[in-house]
Design an enzyme around this catalytic site. Structure first.
Site, PDB file in Angstrom:
ATOM      1  N   ASP A   1       0.865  -1.176   0.000  1.00  0.00           N
ATOM      2  CA  ASP A   1       0.000   0.000   0.000  1.00  0.00           C
ATOM      3  C   ASP A   1       0.908   1.234   0.000  1.00  0.00           C
ATOM      4  O   ASP A   1       2.127   1.145   0.200  1.00  0.00           O
ATOM      5  CB  ASP A   1      -0.976  -0.016   1.189  1.00  0.00           C
ATOM      6  CG  ASP A   1      -2.200   0.876   0.932  1.00  0.00           C
ATOM      7  OD1 ASP A   1      -2.149   1.731   0.022  1.00  0.00           O
ATOM      8  OD2 ASP A   1      -3.201   0.747   1.667  1.00  0.00           O
TER       9      ASP A   1
HETATM   10  C1  NOJ Z   1      -4.094   3.884   0.071  1.00  0.00           C
HETATM   11  C2  NOJ Z   1      -5.269   2.987   0.316  1.00  0.00           C
HETATM   12  O1  NOJ Z   1      -5.135   2.365   1.577  1.00  0.00           O
HETATM   13  C3  NOJ Z   1      -5.455   1.914  -0.743  1.00  0.00           C
HETATM   14  O2  NOJ Z   1      -6.680   1.277  -0.533  1.00  0.00           O
HETATM   15  C4  NOJ Z   1      -5.368   2.496  -2.120  1.00  0.00           C
HETATM   16  O3  NOJ Z   1      -5.526   1.479  -3.081  1.00  0.00           O
HETATM   17  C5  NOJ Z   1      -4.023   3.184  -2.289  1.00  0.00           C
HETATM   18  N1  NOJ Z   1      -3.908   4.250  -1.311  1.00  0.00           N
HETATM   19  C6  NOJ Z   1      -3.832   3.741  -3.695  1.00  0.00           C
HETATM   20  O4  NOJ Z   1      -4.685   4.782  -3.919  1.00  0.00           O
END
Ligand code: NOJ
Length: 764
Positions: free
Chosen positions: A283
């Protein structure tokens, strides 16, 4: 010479044909193809493939193209149109030494250009075909915008609605969420992520993100193996078994070790036990965060821990590209660890069809859509149909609903005419201006009959600190815009409006950003500004219908007592206003069911229905000391899992079982007849729950194990059959063996999780 021509020529010079490149002759053999390509790559090029860059602030586009040409980037996310992607792909294909295509990713969560209801809404349909269809539409739209990979579905089990991301997932139940996970993956990938109009699905957030302590986002997760295996892990596995090509790794810790450094999670469980063969992605910034978690001293150690744990692609941090080459050279990270990750990244690109055609989803410039935001690119009928099914009728006293189209209706509330909130968060490329508000939808459906009056009545909240917080989230422009009149002036106007009407419809709930990443709450009541409005409206004595718009369960005690009807609409998407109006005026008979229980108070959380059995359970009707209860509030959820009313009435017969015993490998059928005893056609969801009466470990009071959604004409009845086999009775025991233990099982069938008809059988 045109700019474009000179660019192409320069590119051709920079990449003489003498260099090797992906071998098209091997395109029918993924393993050989990837091995051949890896054989040609330098260490730096390999590490470059592991880098996923967030387009925009992280790196300006021209610099990015140069980085790509240098073989230092594997993919980007957040670029969502051909004009942005084409030069990047050209940099990869024409300027980089090995011509390895880029991949383009995006959060396509509940729609892309067309927004469908948020996850909780989709789950409320209990209709996996409808949910599959939303993901299919999203894939068609996103692939037409050049997207190859989505970070979706979110299948984190959510049992603490303080967590803002409850909105994104499919609720509290393992079985239902698993069904939804499967449907989403099938919709996105449609049999193969290599198809031009498919996108690869990467399920998230692996693992257990929904169980952050206290519902506070990014908080720790500490959980027993039994709960993990039986309750929280199955939905991720369901997505993977359905073919999801990717897995996004959670930001949280899992029993003391951050998921992004968790070898057990990413290798032993995911790869060895589950046989996952796709790509894992961290993430946002999660590898750097290993330092803040306090498990890595510096960036080098963070990179080392992550790659050794099995994080293939690093999202939006520089640690891999900066540290991995040196770590390999100094022998601290093995070439094998790098190769394992690169193999998966290249494999995913292969599976997406990018080696066969790097421009598969980008196409030719002359075919670029002239207007990305054109209304003709939307799928409005699909959005309206699915949104109608996502609405849950919580309450309908004296048949207040449906409303008469000829009536004078006072529509009030801060969400009644808000386009942006209707979209919900993670709404992809959904455009607020293209979204139908409730006010517009009611106007459309009334079609000139009756009278629609409107007053805003209140701001979502009067708490300026909260408004500031919400507007600080990454929106392009502030989206919680305060009406500057005094609260009393707004209420007075609403009351005056209500006094002229036959019935009041109040659209209340949350601004969409209140149910988002990093939007945890300590209370789940309607904000005070809206409570005051509702109290004033109630005092008019007019029938009061609440249309709730929110991304998580709210605590609705006063509302339940005082409203004549309540419709939970979550955030219903592009066609939300039309869909809600269809239900309010009876053009569509509601059939949604809650995928999560609604608590009475925050103090009562968690209220999930399928909790483990207790030695001293509270027994309704037998109050007393020394049982498990809160003595200052009624027990149980305010609205139970699976609840949802209709404009017609349904009854269930007794349950009849095909046998009172089941042999190993055998089957028992549970049959029940459902009848529409009311005046209207309607659909309902018949739910099958099973209770393991005595087992080697404590088992839940009941667990959802099947459901069927049926449509019945007035007076019609249908006999439904639920096949129960040994697999449905299995659980992970104390040694984490997946077993069905001999003994008695109670079968419960109902139209919600509480009011059920029972039967039982014995597994021999
Ligand atoms: C952070 C989020 O936790 C995740 O769900 C998301 O896919 C990513 N950012 C990318 O935007």
């Amino acid at each position: 010479m045109s700019m474009k021509m000179s660019f192409v020529l320069a590119a051709a010079v920079a990449c003489p044909l003498a260099f090797s490149q992906p071998n098209p002759a091997l395109l029918n053999n993924k393993k050989a193809f990837v091995a051949d390509l890896m054989g040609q790559m330098t260490l730096e090029e390999k590490v470059g493939q592991l880098r996923l860059i967030s387009i925009g602030p992280e790196m300006p586009a021209p610099q990015l193209a140069d980085e790509i040409a240098a073989g230092r980037v594997g993919g980007t996310f957040n670029s969502i149109n051909h004009k942005e992607q084409r030069p990047l792909q050209e940099a990869a294909i024409r300027r980089s030494r090995l011509k390895i295509p880029m991949l383009f990713a995006y959060d396509v969560v509940h729609g892309h250009r067309t927004s469908f209801p948020i996850g909780l809404g989709l789950a409320s349909t209990w209709n996996f075909e409808a949910v599959r269809r939303t993901a299919r539409v999203a894939a068609v739209e996103a692939s037409a915008d050049g997207i190859d990979l989505t970070f979706s579905p979110t299948v984190d089990i959510a049992r603490d609605p303080r967590w803002g991301r409850t909105s994104e997932g499919f609720g509290e139940d393992t079985f239902l969420v698993s069904q939804m996970a499967r449907a989403m993956v099938h919709g996105f990938q449609n049999g193969s992520p290599a198809k031009r109009d498919s996108i690869m699905s990467s399920v998230k957030h692996f693992a257990l993100y929904g169980a952050v302590e206290g519902g506070r986002d990014y908080n720790v997760v500490d959980m027993s193996p039994l709960r993990m295996y039986n309750d929280y892990l199955p939905p991720y596995r369901a997505a993977i078994d359905a073919g999801a090509g990717g897995v996004m790794i959670a930001l949280n810790t899992v029993n003391g070790v951050p998921a992004s450094a968790n070898k057990w999670l990413l290798q032993d469980l995911l790869r060895k036990d589950w046989g996952f063969k796709g790509v894992t992605v961290s993430d946002h910034g999660a590898i750097t965060e290993l330092m803040r978690h306090g498990v890595a001293r510096d960036e080098a150690e963070a990179a080392k821990l992550a790659i050794q744990a099995g994080v293939d692609m690093s999202m939006a941090d520089q640690v891999y590209i900066k540290e991995l080459p040196g770590l390999v050279k100094s022998g601290q990270v093995s070439q094998r660890d790098i190769d394992n990750a690169v193999r998966e990244v290249l494999g995913a690109k292969f599976d997406m069809g990018l080696f066969a055609d790097p421009f598969l989803r980008i196409g030719k410039a002359e075919d670029d859509p002239p207007d990305l935001k054109a209304d003709s690119r939307l799928h409005r009928p699909d959005a309206r149909e699915v949104a109608r099914e996502a609405l849950v009728l919580l309450e309908n006293k004296e048949k207040t609903l449906p409303l008469k189209k000829g009536a004078t209706v006072a529509l009030v509330g801060p969400l009644a005419d808000s386009q942006v909130d209707m979209l919900g968060v993670w709404s992809g490329q959904g455009v607020a201006k293209q979204t139908v508000t409730l006010r517009q939808g009611m106007g459309n459906v009334m079609g000139g009959q009756g009278k629609l009056l409107y007053a805003r009545g209140a701001n979502v909240t009067n708490d300026e600190a909260i408004v500031k917080y919400l507007n600080f989230l990454n929106w392009d422009e502030p989206e919680v815009v305060q009406d500057t009149r005094s609260p009393q002036a707004m209420i007075d106007e609403a009351v005056a409006t209500a006094n002229q009407a036959d019935v009041i419809v109040a659209a209340v709930g949350e601004a969409r950003g209140m149910s988002h990443e990093s939007s945890s709450r300590t209370t789940l009541d309607l904000p005070e500004s809206q409570q005051a409005l509702l109290k004033a409206l109630k005092a008019t004595g007019k029938p009061l219908v609440l249309v709730l718009m929110n991304g998580r369960p709210l605590t609705l005690n006063w509302e339940r007592e005082n409203a004549d009807a309540m419709l939970e609409t979550w955030f219903a998407g592009t066609e939300g206003g039309n869909a809600i109006a269809d239900v309010l005026f009876g053009d569509f008979n509601p059939s949604g069911k809650l995928p999560i229980s609604l608590p009475r108070s925050v103090g009562q959380i968690p209220t999930y229905y399928n909790h483990p059995r207790l030695g001293r359970p509270f027994t309704p009707g037998k109050p007393g000391n020394y049982t498990s209860q809160y003595f200052d509030q009624p027990q149980g959820a305010l609205y139970v899992f699976g609840h949802g009313l209709s404009y017609t009435d349904f009854t269930l017969s007794e349950v009849s079982l095909s046998s009172t015993s089941m042999k190993r490998g055998g089957k028992v059928e549970a049959n029940v007849t459902v009848s529409n005893t009311g005046q209207r056609a309607g659909a309902t969801v018949v739910q099958l729950y099973i209770q393991d009466v005595a087992a080697s470990i404590v088992r839940p009071v009941k667990e959802l194990k099947g459901f069927q959604k049926v449509m019945l004409q007035p007076g019609e009845q249908k006999t439904l059959s639920f096949p129960i086999d040994e697999k449905l009775l299995k659980f992970y025991d104390n040694q984490l063996r997946y077993v069905a233990e001999a003994g008695r099982f109670n079968v419960q069938i109902g139209l919600d999780s509480e009011n059920v008809r029972e039967g039982s059988f014995e597994l021999k």
